[in-house]
Enzyme design. Sequence first.
Site, PDB file in Angstrom:
ATOM      1  N   GLU A 153     -26.852  25.829 -28.542  1.00  0.00           N
ATOM      2  CA  GLU A 153     -25.601  25.349 -29.191  1.00  0.00           C
ATOM      3  C   GLU A 153     -24.857  24.383 -28.266  1.00  0.00           C
ATOM      4  O   GLU A 153     -23.628  24.370 -28.196  1.00  0.00           O
ATOM      5  CB  GLU A 153     -24.669  26.517 -29.558  1.00  0.00           C
ATOM      6  CG  GLU A 153     -25.288  27.567 -30.448  1.00  0.00           C
ATOM      7  CD  GLU A 153     -25.328  27.198 -31.923  1.00  0.00           C
ATOM      8  OE1 GLU A 153     -24.771  26.150 -32.307  1.00  0.00           O
ATOM      9  OE2 GLU A 153     -25.952  27.964 -32.693  1.00  0.00           O
TER      10      GLU A 153
HETATM   11  C1  LIG Z   1     -34.290  30.535 -27.667  1.00  0.00           C
HETATM   12  C2  LIG Z   1     -33.860  29.146 -28.064  1.00  0.00           C
HETATM   13  C3  LIG Z   1     -33.544  28.882 -29.381  1.00  0.00           C
HETATM   14  C4  LIG Z   1     -33.174  27.590 -29.770  1.00  0.00           C
HETATM   15  N1  LIG Z   1     -32.930  27.335 -31.098  1.00  0.00           N
HETATM   16  C5  LIG Z   1     -32.773  26.041 -31.507  1.00  0.00           C
HETATM   17  C6  LIG Z   1     -32.705  25.728 -32.901  1.00  0.00           C
HETATM   18  O1  LIG Z   1     -32.728  26.608 -33.773  1.00  0.00           O
HETATM   19  N2  LIG Z   1     -32.618  24.432 -33.251  1.00  0.00           N
HETATM   20  C7  LIG Z   1     -32.583  23.422 -32.320  1.00  0.00           C
HETATM   21  O2  LIG Z   1     -32.498  22.266 -32.713  1.00  0.00           O
HETATM   22  N3  LIG Z   1     -32.625  23.693 -30.982  1.00  0.00           N
HETATM   23  C8  LIG Z   1     -32.719  24.970 -30.554  1.00  0.00           C
HETATM   24  N4  LIG Z   1     -32.800  25.258 -29.203  1.00  0.00           N
HETATM   25  C9  LIG Z   1     -32.771  24.176 -28.241  1.00  0.00           C
HETATM   26  C10 LIG Z   1     -31.518  24.152 -27.403  1.00  0.00           C
HETATM   27  O3  LIG Z   1     -30.440  23.714 -28.176  1.00  0.00           O
HETATM   28  C11 LIG Z   1     -31.786  23.274 -26.178  1.00  0.00           C
HETATM   29  O4  LIG Z   1     -32.700  23.972 -25.345  1.00  0.00           O
HETATM   30  C12 LIG Z   1     -30.542  22.949 -25.432  1.00  0.00           C
HETATM   31  O5  LIG Z   1     -29.767  22.062 -26.193  1.00  0.00           O
HETATM   32  C13 LIG Z   1     -30.820  22.328 -24.059  1.00  0.00           C
HETATM   33  O6  LIG Z   1     -31.683  21.242 -24.170  1.00  0.00           O
HETATM   34  P1  LIG Z   1     -32.961  21.129 -23.214  1.00  0.00           P
HETATM   35  O7  LIG Z   1     -33.682  22.420 -23.289  1.00  0.00           O
HETATM   36  O8  LIG Z   1     -33.718  19.908 -23.557  1.00  0.00           O
HETATM   37  O9  LIG Z   1     -32.366  20.968 -21.785  1.00  0.00           O
HETATM   38  P2  LIG Z   1     -31.964  19.605 -21.068  1.00  0.00           P
HETATM   39  O10 LIG Z   1     -31.203  18.746 -21.991  1.00  0.00           O
HETATM   40  O11 LIG Z   1     -33.171  19.032 -20.403  1.00  0.00           O
HETATM   41  O12 LIG Z   1     -30.982  20.162 -19.961  1.00  0.00           O
HETATM   42  C14 LIG Z   1     -31.421  20.696 -18.709  1.00  0.00           C
HETATM   43  C15 LIG Z   1     -30.200  20.882 -17.811  1.00  0.00           C
HETATM   44  O13 LIG Z   1     -29.580  19.601 -17.585  1.00  0.00           O
HETATM   45  C16 LIG Z   1     -28.232  19.652 -18.004  1.00  0.00           C
HETATM   46  N5  LIG Z   1     -27.874  18.363 -18.579  1.00  0.00           N
HETATM   47  C17 LIG Z   1     -28.460  17.702 -19.603  1.00  0.00           C
HETATM   48  N6  LIG Z   1     -27.796  16.569 -19.867  1.00  0.00           N
HETATM   49  C18 LIG Z   1     -26.769  16.513 -18.998  1.00  0.00           C
HETATM   50  C19 LIG Z   1     -25.716  15.600 -18.767  1.00  0.00           C
HETATM   51  N7  LIG Z   1     -25.553  14.507 -19.513  1.00  0.00           N
HETATM   52  N8  LIG Z   1     -24.854  15.864 -17.775  1.00  0.00           N
HETATM   53  C20 LIG Z   1     -24.955  16.979 -17.014  1.00  0.00           C
HETATM   54  N9  LIG Z   1     -25.922  17.887 -17.187  1.00  0.00           N
HETATM   55  C21 LIG Z   1     -26.815  17.660 -18.168  1.00  0.00           C
HETATM   56  C22 LIG Z   1     -28.163  20.761 -19.033  1.00  0.00           C
HETATM   57  O14 LIG Z   1     -26.846  21.263 -19.170  1.00  0.00           O
HETATM   58  C23 LIG Z   1     -29.129  21.768 -18.459  1.00  0.00           C
HETATM   59  O15 LIG Z   1     -28.493  22.521 -17.474  1.00  0.00           O
HETATM   60  C24 LIG Z   1     -33.105  26.560 -28.797  1.00  0.00           C
HETATM   61  C25 LIG Z   1     -33.397  26.834 -27.462  1.00  0.00           C
HETATM   62  C26 LIG Z   1     -33.770  28.104 -27.078  1.00  0.00           C
HETATM   63  C27 LIG Z   1     -34.112  28.355 -25.639  1.00  0.00           C
END
Ligand SMILES: Cc1cc2nc3c(=O)[nH]c(=O)nc-3n(C[C@H](O)[C@H](O)[C@H](O)COP(=O)(O)OP(=O)(O)OC[C@H]3O[C@@H](n4cnc5c(N)ncnc54)[C@H](O)[C@@H]3O)c2cc1C
Length: 603
Positions: free
Chosen positions: A411
């Site tokens: 979220e």
């Molecule tokens: C169990 C689970 C269920 C999920 N369910 C859904 C779903 O139903 N639908 C859906 O669409 N998605 C879903 N997600 C995805 C989830 O929303 C994403 O994993 C989340 O938004 C983080 O994205 P990412 O994993 O690519 O991490 P990244 O974007 O790669 O982030 C990695 C780290 O870098 C930080 N970061 C990234 N960008 C920045 C920035 N600009 N400035 C500072 N820090 C930054 C982040 O805060 C994090 O700490 C789910 C994820 C999980 C694990």
Amino acid sequence: MATAPTITRTPIKGGSFLIEQRRPEDVFTPEDITDQHLLIRQTTKDFMEQEVLPRAKELEQKQPGLLRELLRKAAELGLCANDVPQQYGGLELDKISSVVISEEMGRNGSWATTHGAQAGIGILPIAFFGTEDQKMRYVPKLASAEWVGAYCLSESTSASDALNCKTKAVLSPDGRHYILNGAKMWITNGGIADVFVVFAKVNGEKFTAFIVERTYPGVAPGAEEHKMGIRGSSTTPLNLENVAVPVENVLGEIGKGHLIAFNILNMGRLKLGVACVGGAKYLLAEAVKWAKERDAFGRKIADFGLIKEKIGEMVIRTYAGECMSYRTAGMIDGLLEDVDQGASGPSGASKQMLEALQQYAVECSILKVMGTEILDFVTDEAVQIYGGYGFSSDYPVETAYRDQRVNSIFEGTNEINRMLIVDMLIKRSMKGELALIPAATRLMDEILGASPAEETEAEGPLSEEARILAGAKKVVLLVAGSAIQRYMQALSDEQEVIGALSNLVMDVYAMESALLRTEKGIEKTSAEACATEIDATRAYVFDAADRMEVEARRALARIAEGDMLRTQLAVLRRFLKRTPVDTIAIKRRVANRALELNRYPFA
Ligand SMILES: Cc1cc2nc3c(=O)[nH]c(=O)nc-3n(C[C@H](O)[C@H](O)[C@H](O)COP(=O)(O)OP(=O)(O)OC[C@H]3O[C@@H](n4cnc5c(N)ncnc54)[C@H](O)[C@@H]3O)c2cc1C
């Protein structure tokens, strides 16, 4: 409990808590809930206790068919469509009802995630943004859980950065379908869903939402992810290979998918924050019971000061989270009070619902970050109170510890939400929608002695806390004003300053929410009857003031130097001037009350 909420329904601008003073009668509190809310709470509680909690192990072991069965049972009780208008099979209840439901569902992480994906991000994009035809075709089936829904925004290379998605949609030569190709990742309910709201770029450019049915050729959910926690929920990738989606299934407008993606997340954030508060109450009760039973050194561990300190702090933070949850939902309801939920069309109920969520997007993000971090703290301390047993999968705190970790990731990660809080406040201020900049200018005049400071003239047992809160709001303006003046457009490159500012904003919202609720309680009953609430508020405000002083000093030392820094630090000390109170004694009293009642001691 009241038969009608005792609250004045004056429209309040989102974010205005930083610059305006609120009265106790302006906020909705858990004590204002009606008989109907109580009935909904009991129904949800019974459902959790009879259907979900006894089957927690089966959930964890991914017993086939169980998630669908539970969704159906929840839907029969109306618990999957409380936000949906009646003509599409919903109950169109207020947001306080949503809070009550989410709080109770939060007692099991796997279930809360599954339910949230169905009742929130699964149904609501179609219920809020769909055409009449789309709503009639999909919403009633999702509301009854005959069909399961999923929301597909994230991809392997873009999730925080969702608008950068690679999934592509191209109009077919006959103009009747969009052909979708790509792969979504981390899709909650992916393994069981019948309908997916998929975000893709038309011609690789225009970010757009589509309703995709599982039976369309080329739709292929991948294998279940092996996760650290919420193992009972389904999370899979979704592969899309030449999937022909009828043009009637474009959701909203081409190129306007971001409106759907982000507005729906506001609701998701509100509910997730609230579910975490519910989870915290549940774990607190477990930890309290354990502490009363477990012996060490010839005494119950509940007798030890360091255990009492944990319990007291768990209660106090949860209280702040609960106060923010009901206050935020109450404000949203305040904007929706006169809305005809059945109305459709461009000025219909859905539009007003989205506007209300947008208005309080800052508060929804605050709730998401604070709710998830309160649960982080409570879960960690619950494991510690259980000692070695907390590390064993035979006990519920072990599962909860693993389950809660994801909350600060999905979220919108807590980093992204922290930045959003500040970004939204500054943008509103620049547009003249929120008078933050004039307030900061007035404050600078006050600092330079051009105009005398207005003193808060609070009375009653929490007058000192009200004075600290007024100073805390000035600290936010001091740091925000200095940061904007120093960095202007380049502020976005100063993420650490934004993070500190965000922490200050969140603590102000939490302090004020606790203070107003407690004051409202005192007005309704008496200071004696609210002794524990007063303790919890006092400890929260004093601890928050300590945190704020550290955060503000850190940010100011980055922003300013030399004489300017020295002046700002002196002003900071003046704004947060206070004589320490004995928070050790306060937390012991709060813990004793929880131990006496065997649970979270409020509401
Ligand atoms: C169990 C689970 C269920 C999920 N369910 C859904 C779903 O139903 N639908 C859906 O669409 N998605 C879903 N997600 C995805 C989830 O929303 C994403 O994993 C989340 O938004 C983080 O994205 P990412 O994993 O690519 O991490 P990244 O974007 O790669 O982030 C990695 C780290 O870098 C930080 N970061 C990234 N960008 C920045 C920035 N600009 N400035 C500072 N820090 C930054 C982040 O805060 C994090 O700490 C789910 C994820 C999980 C694990």
